[in-house]
Design a protein around this motif. Structure first.
Motif, mmCIF file in Angstrom:
data_model
loop_
_atom_site.group_PDB
_atom_site.id
_atom_site.type_symbol
_atom_site.label_atom_id
_atom_site.label_comp_id
_atom_site.label_asym_id
_atom_site.label_seq_id
_atom_site.Cartn_x
_atom_site.Cartn_y
_atom_site.Cartn_z
ATOM 1 N N ILE A 56 0.791 -1.294 -0.011
ATOM 2 C CA ILE A 56 0.196 0.116 0.141
ATOM 3 C C ILE A 56 0.938 1.209 0.053
ATOM 4 C CG2 ILE A 56 -0.337 0.070 2.583
ATOM 5 C CD1 ILE A 56 -3.016 1.085 2.232
ATOM 6 N N GLY A 60 -2.749 5.234 0.606
ATOM 7 C CA GLY A 60 -3.850 4.218 0.554
ATOM 8 C C GLY A 60 -4.591 4.182 -0.371
ATOM 9 N N SER A 62 -3.525 3.282 -3.489
ATOM 10 C CA SER A 62 -2.965 2.404 -4.364
ATOM 11 C C SER A 62 -2.447 1.206 -3.566
ATOM 12 C CB SER A 62 -1.929 3.014 -5.204
ATOM 13 O OG SER A 62 -1.318 1.941 -6.216
ATOM 14 N N THR A 63 -3.076 0.219 -3.929
ATOM 15 C CA THR A 63 -2.830 -1.253 -3.167
ATOM 16 C C THR A 63 -2.514 -2.510 -4.229
ATOM 17 O OG1 THR A 63 -5.007 -1.701 -2.977
ATOM 18 C CG2 THR A 63 -4.412 -0.740 -1.331
ATOM 19 N N SER A 76 -4.656 -1.835 4.719
ATOM 20 C CA SER A 76 -4.903 -0.517 4.986
ATOM 21 C C SER A 76 -3.867 0.213 5.888
ATOM 22 C CB SER A 76 -6.336 -0.208 5.452
ATOM 23 O OG SER A 76 -6.605 -1.038 6.703
ATOM 24 N N ALA A 109 3.507 0.840 -4.476
ATOM 25 C CA ALA A 109 3.026 -0.115 -3.869
ATOM 26 C C ALA A 109 3.880 -1.310 -4.663
ATOM 27 C CB ALA A 109 1.544 -0.404 -3.941
#
Length: 129
Positions: A56, A60, A62-63, A76, A109
């Motif tokens: 991540i 937050g 882009s995961t 998260s 990420a």
């Protein structure tokens, strides 16, 4: 120096859930430059190599997830608490592993384990059949 402390592992039955936490501290991590970088979760099963699970960005927004956990796990972070989470639902026996959190200088990420500079001690997750 950056310290990562993991918690939340345990023994659960297949189909159950766990929520892992990783608390970060240290001068480097608390700075704007480091805190803007990405965080990730990795796992290592008995007799297997460590593998990427989820990552991540600082915001937050882009995961990324490994295919085997998509739709079941959610990563998260709460920057105000310097904490990253991994919510794990619908757990399967093949999810059994030691789970590690890590921090990278790369502001993406990334899934590349070699790019992560700081690691937690690991927390055991065991899923029974």
């Amino acid at each position: 120096q950056v310290q990562l402390v993991e918690s939340g592992g345990g023994l659960v039955q297949a189909g159950g859930s766990l929520r892992l936490s990783c608390a970060a501290s240290g001068r480097s991590f608390s700075s704007n430059a480091i805190s803007s970088n990405a965080m990730g979760w990795f796992r290592q099963a008995p007799g297997k190599e460590r593998e990427f699970v989820a990552s991540i960005t600082w915001s937050g927004t882009s995961t990324r997830y490994t295919d085997s956990v998509k739709g079941r796990f959610t990563i998260s972070r709460d920057n105000a608490k310097n904490t990253v989470y991994l919510q794990m639902n619908s757990l399967k026996p093949e999810d059994t592993a030691v789970y590690y959190c890590a921090a990278t200088k790369v502001p993406l990420a990334t899934i590349n384990m070699a790019l992560y500079d700081y690691w937690g001690q690991g927390t055991q997750v065991t899923v029974s059949s």
